[in-house]
Design an enzyme around this catalytic site. Structure first.
Site, PDB file in Angstrom:
ATOM      1  N   ARG A 188       1.088  -0.956   0.482  1.00 33.10           N
ATOM      2  CA  ARG A 188      -0.264   0.141  -0.337  1.00 33.10           C
ATOM      3  C   ARG A 188       0.733   1.691  -0.398  1.00 33.10           C
ATOM      4  NH1 ARG A 188      -2.991  -4.038  -0.951  1.00 33.10           N
ATOM      5  NH2 ARG A 188      -4.225  -4.626   0.709  1.00 33.10           N
ATOM      6  N   SER A 209     -10.744  -0.214   3.529  1.00 33.68           N
ATOM      7  CA  SER A 209     -10.059  -0.215   5.176  1.00 33.68           C
ATOM      8  C   SER A 209      -9.441   1.476   5.376  1.00 33.68           C
ATOM      9  CB  SER A 209      -8.598  -0.991   4.832  1.00 33.68           C
ATOM     10  OG  SER A 209      -8.953  -2.378   4.041  1.00 33.68           O
ATOM     11  N   GLU A 254      -5.109   4.357   6.290  1.00 36.45           N
ATOM     12  CA  GLU A 254      -3.714   4.481   5.256  1.00 36.45           C
ATOM     13  C   GLU A 254      -4.584   5.146   4.164  1.00 36.45           C
ATOM     14  OE1 GLU A 254      -4.582   0.337   3.267  1.00 36.45           O
ATOM     15  OE2 GLU A 254      -5.865   1.432   1.656  1.00 36.45           O
TER      16      GLU A 254
HETATM   17  P1  FAD Z   1      -8.858   9.577  -4.266  1.00 41.85           P
HETATM   18  O1  FAD Z   1      -9.437   9.081  -2.894  1.00 41.85           O
HETATM   19  O2  FAD Z   1      -9.287  10.377  -5.275  1.00 41.85           O
HETATM   20  O3  FAD Z   1      -7.212   9.665  -3.919  1.00 41.85           O
HETATM   21  C1  FAD Z   1      -6.344   8.908  -3.196  1.00 41.85           C
HETATM   22  C2  FAD Z   1      -4.809  10.167  -3.114  1.00 41.85           C
HETATM   23  O4  FAD Z   1      -4.388   9.560  -4.037  1.00 41.85           O
HETATM   24  C3  FAD Z   1      -4.844  11.252  -2.661  1.00 41.85           C
HETATM   25  O5  FAD Z   1      -3.914  12.086  -1.738  1.00 41.85           O
HETATM   26  C4  FAD Z   1      -5.050  12.140  -3.982  1.00 41.85           C
HETATM   27  O6  FAD Z   1      -4.081  13.156  -4.568  1.00 41.85           O
HETATM   28  C5  FAD Z   1      -3.926  10.773  -4.811  1.00 41.85           C
HETATM   29  N1  FAD Z   1      -4.574  11.219  -6.014  1.00 41.85           N
HETATM   30  C6  FAD Z   1      -5.985  10.551  -6.690  1.00 41.85           C
HETATM   31  N2  FAD Z   1      -5.467  10.648  -8.364  1.00 41.85           N
HETATM   32  C7  FAD Z   1      -4.402  11.037  -8.542  1.00 41.85           C
HETATM   33  C8  FAD Z   1      -3.708  11.438  -9.776  1.00 41.85           C
HETATM   34  N3  FAD Z   1      -3.916  11.227 -10.877  1.00 41.85           N
HETATM   35  N4  FAD Z   1      -2.685  11.929  -9.466  1.00 41.85           N
HETATM   36  C9  FAD Z   1      -1.689  12.445  -8.841  1.00 41.85           C
HETATM   37  N5  FAD Z   1      -2.369  12.302  -7.096  1.00 41.85           N
HETATM   38  C10 FAD Z   1      -4.012  11.642  -7.470  1.00 41.85           C
HETATM   39  N6  FAD Z   1      -7.825   0.178  -1.876  1.00 41.85           N
HETATM   40  C11 FAD Z   1      -6.728  -1.312  -1.724  1.00 41.85           C
HETATM   41  O7  FAD Z   1      -5.901  -1.349  -1.949  1.00 41.85           O
HETATM   42  N7  FAD Z   1      -7.774  -2.472  -1.990  1.00 41.85           N
HETATM   43  C12 FAD Z   1      -9.311  -2.679  -1.710  1.00 41.85           C
HETATM   44  O8  FAD Z   1      -9.571  -3.943  -1.465  1.00 41.85           O
HETATM   45  C13 FAD Z   1      -9.684  -1.400  -1.554  1.00 41.85           C
HETATM   46  N8  FAD Z   1     -10.796  -1.416  -1.666  1.00 41.85           N
HETATM   47  C14 FAD Z   1     -11.634  -0.494  -1.303  1.00 41.85           C
HETATM   48  C15 FAD Z   1     -13.186  -0.941  -0.862  1.00 41.85           C
HETATM   49  C16 FAD Z   1     -13.474   0.123  -0.963  1.00 41.85           C
HETATM   50  C17 FAD Z   1     -15.634   0.079  -0.145  1.00 41.85           C
HETATM   51  C18 FAD Z   1     -13.703   1.746  -0.779  1.00 41.85           C
HETATM   52  C19 FAD Z   1     -14.690   2.487  -0.075  1.00 41.85           C
HETATM   53  C20 FAD Z   1     -12.286   1.478  -1.033  1.00 41.85           C
HETATM   54  C21 FAD Z   1     -11.222   0.760  -1.303  1.00 41.85           C
HETATM   55  N9  FAD Z   1      -9.884   0.861  -1.717  1.00 41.85           N
HETATM   56  C22 FAD Z   1      -9.051   0.217  -1.951  1.00 41.85           C
HETATM   57  C23 FAD Z   1      -9.020   1.982  -1.292  1.00 41.85           C
HETATM   58  C24 FAD Z   1      -9.620   2.987  -2.462  1.00 41.85           C
HETATM   59  O9  FAD Z   1     -10.461   2.577  -3.666  1.00 41.85           O
HETATM   60  C25 FAD Z   1      -8.194   2.687  -3.302  1.00 41.85           C
HETATM   61  O10 FAD Z   1      -7.512   3.457  -2.473  1.00 41.85           O
HETATM   62  C26 FAD Z   1      -7.859   4.190  -4.278  1.00 41.85           C
HETATM   63  O11 FAD Z   1      -6.967   3.219  -4.888  1.00 41.85           O
HETATM   64  C27 FAD Z   1      -8.403   4.864  -4.716  1.00 41.85           C
HETATM   65  O12 FAD Z   1      -9.162   5.930  -6.268  1.00 41.85           O
HETATM   66  P2  FAD Z   1      -9.790   6.982  -5.797  1.00 41.85           P
HETATM   67  O13 FAD Z   1      -9.320   8.053  -7.188  1.00 41.85           O
HETATM   68  O14 FAD Z   1     -10.337   7.517  -5.606  1.00 41.85           O
HETATM   69  O15 FAD Z   1      -8.584   7.802  -5.128  1.00 41.85           O
HETATM   70  P1  NAP Z   2      -9.980 -10.832   4.837  1.00 42.07           P
HETATM   71  O1  NAP Z   2     -10.149 -12.035   4.089  1.00 42.07           O
HETATM   72  O2  NAP Z   2     -11.223 -11.174   6.732  1.00 42.07           O
HETATM   73  O3  NAP Z   2      -8.617 -11.177   5.569  1.00 42.07           O
HETATM   74  C1  NAP Z   2      -8.418  -9.980   6.382  1.00 42.07           C
HETATM   75  C2  NAP Z   2      -6.443  -9.772   6.311  1.00 42.07           C
HETATM   76  O4  NAP Z   2      -5.906 -10.846   6.571  1.00 42.07           O
HETATM   77  C3  NAP Z   2      -6.509  -9.009   5.028  1.00 42.07           C
HETATM   78  O5  NAP Z   2      -6.178  -7.502   5.309  1.00 42.07           O
HETATM   79  C4  NAP Z   2      -5.488  -9.703   4.364  1.00 42.07           C
HETATM   80  O6  NAP Z   2      -4.306  -8.931   3.880  1.00 42.07           O
HETATM   81  C5  NAP Z   2      -5.095 -10.762   5.347  1.00 42.07           C
HETATM   82  N1  NAP Z   2      -5.222 -12.017   4.756  1.00 42.07           N
HETATM   83  C6  NAP Z   2      -6.255 -12.957   4.739  1.00 42.07           C
HETATM   84  N2  NAP Z   2      -5.876 -14.246   3.805  1.00 42.07           N
HETATM   85  C7  NAP Z   2      -4.888 -13.893   3.191  1.00 42.07           C
HETATM   86  C8  NAP Z   2      -4.347 -14.752   2.819  1.00 42.07           C
HETATM   87  N3  NAP Z   2      -4.333 -16.606   2.189  1.00 42.07           N
HETATM   88  N4  NAP Z   2      -2.674 -14.324   2.353  1.00 42.07           N
HETATM   89  C9  NAP Z   2      -2.354 -13.083   2.718  1.00 42.07           C
HETATM   90  N5  NAP Z   2      -3.127 -12.011   3.618  1.00 42.07           N
HETATM   91  C10 NAP Z   2      -4.424 -13.009   4.314  1.00 42.07           C
HETATM   92  O7  NAP Z   2     -10.217  -9.435   4.262  1.00 42.07           O
HETATM   93  P2  NAP Z   2     -11.016  -8.247   3.766  1.00 42.07           P
HETATM   94  O8  NAP Z   2     -11.419  -6.671   4.693  1.00 42.07           O
HETATM   95  O9  NAP Z   2     -12.105  -9.104   3.075  1.00 42.07           O
HETATM   96  O10 NAP Z   2     -10.722  -7.640   2.229  1.00 42.07           O
HETATM   97  C11 NAP Z   2     -10.288  -8.484   1.727  1.00 42.07           C
HETATM   98  C12 NAP Z   2      -9.275  -8.002   0.681  1.00 42.07           C
HETATM   99  O11 NAP Z   2      -9.648  -7.415  -0.320  1.00 42.07           O
HETATM  100  C13 NAP Z   2      -7.652  -8.329   1.324  1.00 42.07           C
HETATM  101  O12 NAP Z   2      -6.518  -8.150   0.100  1.00 42.07           O
HETATM  102  C14 NAP Z   2      -7.631  -6.412   1.498  1.00 42.07           C
HETATM  103  O13 NAP Z   2      -6.352  -5.625   1.265  1.00 42.07           O
HETATM  104  C15 NAP Z   2      -8.679  -5.902   0.363  1.00 42.07           C
HETATM  105  N6  NAP Z   2      -9.434  -4.399   0.812  1.00 42.07           N
HETATM  106  C16 NAP Z   2      -8.941  -3.716   0.885  1.00 42.07           C
HETATM  107  C17 NAP Z   2      -9.112  -3.006   1.571  1.00 42.07           C
HETATM  108  C18 NAP Z   2      -8.736  -1.190   1.901  1.00 42.07           C
HETATM  109  O14 NAP Z   2      -9.529  -0.145   0.948  1.00 42.07           O
HETATM  110  N7  NAP Z   2      -7.576  -1.544   1.546  1.00 42.07           N
HETATM  111  C19 NAP Z   2     -10.961  -2.823   1.578  1.00 42.07           C
HETATM  112  C20 NAP Z   2     -11.418  -3.407   1.093  1.00 42.07           C
HETATM  113  C21 NAP Z   2     -11.080  -4.762   0.823  1.00 42.07           C
HETATM  114  P3  NAP Z   2      -4.204  -8.271   3.307  1.00 42.07           P
HETATM  115  O15 NAP Z   2      -4.567  -6.679   3.382  1.00 42.07           O
HETATM  116  O16 NAP Z   2      -2.433  -7.389   2.933  1.00 42.07           O
HETATM  117  O17 NAP Z   2      -4.422  -8.904   1.737  1.00 42.07           O
END
Ligand code: FAD
Ligand code: NAP
Length: 337
Positions: A163, A237, A333
């Site tokens: 991340r 998250s 995050e």
């Molecule tokens: P924004 O929220 O608009 O911006 C985020 C940051 O990036 C800000 O600092 C902004 O200035 C910068 N930014 C955005 N676009 C640009 C650009 N073009 N140039 C320079 N800077 C920029 N993330 C995960 O990694 N894995 C997941 O599974 C995941 N699941 C999610 C589930 C839900 C329900 C939600 C709400 C979020 C989730 N996220 C997840 C977080 C999010 O979706 C990601 O981080 C996504 O990439 C953000 O994109 P955005 O366009 O909305 O960015």
């Molecule tokens: P989950 O499956 O309930 O698992 C909880 C955490 O344990 C996850 O965050 C994941 O880490 C870790 N994990 C579970 N199984 C794993 C495996 N086999 N190997 C390595 N790590 C494992 O998680 P969840 O909340 O439902 O999310 C599912 C996936 O979607 C995850 O990968 C999570 O990162 C992603 N997600 C991200 C966001 C976001 O905003 N960043 C939001 C929703 C979901 P990792 O997160 O490192 O994978």
């Protein structure tokens, strides 16, 4: 190019925070960034906004919000194994995933249904279900505000981590990402190692996986577990999963025998932040309209009229209790403005 003043950002952030931007400009072409750079009538402070799904807005923004709307998907190169595709940074990430699947291009199917734009994907190296976007990024192109030009940042220069990337550190606020070039696979290399995917595929009665089936499985799991921002404000998250030393983990396990972990290296393990937060009693907590989601403790929510400040305070209290109980520092995050 349209520049508007005093605009509510409520429709543009998934937390649904009702804060205002002094200036707001949708950016549809990279050339507009050159104009913005030299426009002396605009404030120097710039905020780049994509889908607003990873930001917590805590106050009105005194500056110009540049809303990324740069579109376009173009296949630029291919060989027997790979295809290179350049995608406008304002394309919706999930739409691009579906486009790739329709063309039988593999590599991002596990990342289906992640909200936000293509341009934000490299910023935190989006990841889910055992895959990170760094695995398929060839090059990120961005407008450098100080150099006043579009520059390529090749994968090896992006310092991708969990991340994390160079765009959160040395290049923070220095670059507007305009496009991303992906190298996708013509021959899929299925990643179903994440337990929930295997289970979901079985439930769907699928024995031979395909990239479309994996995306369907991911979409089904995500839809059942995560709050839809259209219904409850959230930014996914709120905290990263902390990485701790194996020794610290072993010590914690003596007091908390059920503490889960996933190996990172010989010295480190990853502990799910959601589990730590849940153990501190936060799951389902609500104070006014700010709360902790009832199914996933890692997700902070806005039930309607919470302020960014209230969500920030809640996150601070969570950080403190996790630290007091486990001696682990959680890191946010979500980007806080
Ligand atoms: P924004 O929220 O608009 O911006 C985020 C940051 O990036 C800000 O600092 C902004 O200035 C910068 N930014 C955005 N676009 C640009 C650009 N073009 N140039 C320079 N800077 C920029 N993330 C995960 O990694 N894995 C997941 O599974 C995941 N699941 C999610 C589930 C839900 C329900 C939600 C709400 C979020 C989730 N996220 C997840 C977080 C999010 O979706 C990601 O981080 C996504 O990439 C953000 O994109 P955005 O366009 O909305 O960015
Ligand atoms: P989950 O499956 O309930 O698992 C909880 C955490 O344990 C996850 O965050 C994941 O880490 C870790 N994990 C579970 N199984 C794993 C495996 N086999 N190997 C390595 N790590 C494992 O998680 P969840 O909340 O439902 O999310 C599912 C996936 O979607 C995850 O990968 C999570 O990162 C992603 N997600 C991200 C966001 C976001 O905003 N960043 C939001 C929703 C979901 P990792 O997160 O490192 O994978």
């Amino acid at each position: 190019m349209q520049i508007l003043q005093n605009i509510s950002l409520k429709p543009f952030n998934t937390f649904g925070m009702d804060v205002y931007a002094d200036y707001y400009a949708p950016i549809t072409r990279p050339e507009e960034l050159a104009t913005i750079t030299v426009d002396a009538s605009l404030p120097a402070k710039r905020f780049v906004l994509g889908g607003g799904s990873n930001v917590l807005l805590t106050h009105n923004l005194h500056g110009v919000v540049l809303h990324n709307k740069i579109k376009g998907i173009e296949k630029v190169k291919e060989n027997a194994d790979h295809v290179w595709v350049t995608v406008g940074a304002g394309e919706v990430w999930h739409d691009f995933v579906m486009y790739a699947i329709a063309n039988y291009w593999a590599g991002i199917e596990n990342l289906a249904l992640i909200p936000g734009t293509v341009g934000a994907a490299p910023i935190q190296n989006i990841g889910a279900y055992g895959v990170e976007v760094k695995e398929v990024i060839d090059c990120v192109t961005g407008w450098h505000w100080e150099m006043k030009q579009l520059l390529p940042f090749y994968n090896s220069e992006c310092a991708f981590g969990y991340r994390d990337s160079i765009f959160k550190h040395q290049l923070k606020d220095k670059v507007f990402i305009t496009s991303v070039t992906f190298r996708l696979n013509k021959k899929p290399n299925y990643n179903t190692s994440y337990g929930a995917i295997e289970q979901e595929l079985q439930k769907m009665g699928i024995n031979e996986p395909s990239i479309a089936a994996i995306a369907d499985a991911v979409i089904a799991i995500r839809s059942s577990k995560l709050p839809n921002p259209r219904e409850i404000g959230n930014a996914g998250s709120f905290f990263k999963n902390p990485t701790i030393l194996v020794e610290q983990y072993n010590t914690l396990k003596e007091t908390f025998p059920t503490i889960p972990s996933y190996p990172v290296s010989e010295e480190n393990v990853k502990v799910p932040a959601g589990w730590l937060i849940e153990q501190c009693g936060w799951k389902g907590f609500r104070a006014g309209d700010a709360g902790v989601h009832e199914k996933q403790a890692l997700v902070l929510v806005n039930y309607g009229h919470a302020t960014g400040g209230a969500v920030w305070d809640l996150s601070d209290n969570i950080l403190k209790t996790v630290h007091d109980k486990f001696h682990i520092e959680l890191e946010r995050e979500v980007q806080v403005w």
